[in-house]
Scaffold this motif. Sequence first.
Motif, short mmCIF file in Angstrom:
data_model
loop_
_atom_site.label_atom_id
_atom_site.label_comp_id
_atom_site.label_asym_id
_atom_site.label_seq_id
_atom_site.Cartn_x
_atom_site.Cartn_y
_atom_site.Cartn_z
N UNK A 177 0.85 -1.18 0.00
CA UNK A 177 0.00 0.00 0.00
C UNK A 177 0.88 1.23 0.00
N UNK A 178 0.27 2.40 -0.15
CA UNK A 178 0.90 3.69 0.18
C UNK A 178 1.92 4.18 -0.85
N UNK A 179 2.52 3.30 -1.68
CA UNK A 179 3.61 3.79 -2.51
C UNK A 179 3.30 3.68 -4.01
N UNK A 180 3.98 4.54 -4.76
CA UNK A 180 3.86 4.53 -6.21
C UNK A 180 5.16 5.01 -6.79
N UNK A 181 5.15 5.35 -8.08
CA UNK A 181 6.39 5.90 -8.62
C UNK A 181 6.11 6.87 -9.76
N UNK A 182 7.07 7.78 -9.97
CA UNK A 182 6.92 8.78 -11.03
C UNK A 182 7.37 8.17 -12.35
N UNK A 183 7.17 8.91 -13.45
CA UNK A 183 7.60 8.35 -14.74
C UNK A 183 9.12 8.23 -14.81
N UNK A 184 9.85 8.97 -13.92
CA UNK A 184 11.32 8.80 -13.90
C UNK A 184 11.74 7.72 -12.90
N UNK A 185 10.76 6.96 -12.41
CA UNK A 185 11.05 5.88 -11.46
C UNK A 185 11.48 6.31 -10.07
N UNK A 186 11.07 7.50 -9.65
CA UNK A 186 11.31 7.88 -8.26
C UNK A 186 10.12 7.42 -7.43
N UNK A 187 10.41 6.92 -6.23
CA UNK A 187 9.32 6.46 -5.37
C UNK A 187 8.52 7.65 -4.83
N UNK A 188 7.20 7.49 -4.84
CA UNK A 188 6.33 8.52 -4.24
C UNK A 188 5.44 7.84 -3.20
N UNK A 189 4.81 8.65 -2.34
CA UNK A 189 3.79 8.09 -1.44
C UNK A 189 2.49 8.85 -1.64
N UNK A 190 1.40 8.21 -1.26
CA UNK A 190 0.07 8.72 -1.61
C UNK A 190 -0.59 9.48 -0.46
N UNK A 191 0.17 9.80 0.58
CA UNK A 191 -0.43 10.47 1.76
C UNK A 191 -0.54 9.47 2.89
#
Length: 422
Positions: free
Chosen positions: A185-199
């Motif tokens: 849960x909670x994580x995703x990634x940008x088109x440059x493959x950097x990890x993001x979180x959803x809040x």
Amino acid sequence: MQVFKFGGASVKDAESIKNVATIISKYKDQELLVVVSAIGKTTDKLEEVTKNYVNQSGDPFVYLNAVKDNHFNIVKELFETEDHPVFDEIANCFVEVEWILEEEPQDSVDYLFDQIVSLGEILSSKILAAYCQLTHINAKWVDARDYILTDNTFTEANVDWEKTEDKIRRDIPFILDEHVVITQGFIGSTSENFTTTLGREGSDYSAAIFASCLNVEDITIWKDVPGVLNADPKWFDQTELIPELSYTDAIELTYYGATVIHPKTIKPLQNKKITLNVRSFIHPEETGTKIRTTNQTLPVPSFIFKVNQVFVNIQPRDFSFIVEDNLSHIFNLFHQNRIKINMMHNSAISFSVSIDDTGENVWKLMEDLEKRYKVSVASGLELITIRYYNQQTLDRVLVNKEIIRELKDSYTCQMLVKNIDE
Ligand code: ASP
Ligand code: MG
């Protein structure tokens, strides 16, 4: 096909992880995708790591090592032999964060937060997947960052639904043919493959994203409560389970602060008419709450309490009316400081809100507002919301309270109150 979501409390120690595996094993012959949050309070602890690293206040390694010890203790309890590959996998995940911490902090705080804090979900999902395999569940670990694609608003990333849907639909159904998918849960990634979180607390939302893209029939969020209750047991001794709830009521309740489900979760499910079950991982034989299309209104009034509220009253310095351009400027300042308004009210010459007392960013907001407005502030307040209120319920919550602001419509009453004896 269905989606399960297990939160931090459901995997907080080795015993709990075994319990989750037992629940999964009952459904292992169906197509099942499992979304898991970080173990226990890991995210909070990794937040401390990040703060200490960025502010150079304390030694971030001290906090990271505490997280490490906790995870290795759990792994030792679950896997009898230390030869199991999961030990190396977990160690390697920590190395990635250690590399970050060894460098001087240069990137933005939000970016660093996501790179460090995402470790929690990577660890929990690796441990759960390996333990499921050990107990003969044909589980496959899947990296959510290959599927949930977002913009680069680190810490509160916005999902690119089109790309996400494409990716999920292209691969996941085939994996589900043979495996139980275990992902984060909670994580995703940008088109440059950097990890993001959803809040924060965003794992429910991740589960809803997978469910919506896969067009599943059902999603189940497994919790430490029996389902959706009409009040948080933290505040009320006598709570009632709500067996069935409409999407609208569920959205309203979470909007006003009911913490049982993350507010972003319900809309994507409602759009696809996917039933959301909220069930207890402690009593998995019970059916809990079903959130779906129904004409039923809540059978009982529901209460939501938010403590630690700050009341902010804003007036233009020249006593001019609060008009559209003032309001748009004010809303912009809230948005820039990432402050969510819990209640708002405007009159001819003032605009007032109640917000959570989140410390630093509240004071930053005050500074920004004071440049153009006269601002007064009161803190230490409580916001009570009652959905389907009546006089009896109002009387019940107002004992020893003084009302500072009250808003009512035909279904919902919101009251900002202060304790009288204070
Ligand atoms: N682990 C994340 C958090 O604690 C996401 C979640 O639990 O839903 O915020
Ligand atoms: Mg959590």
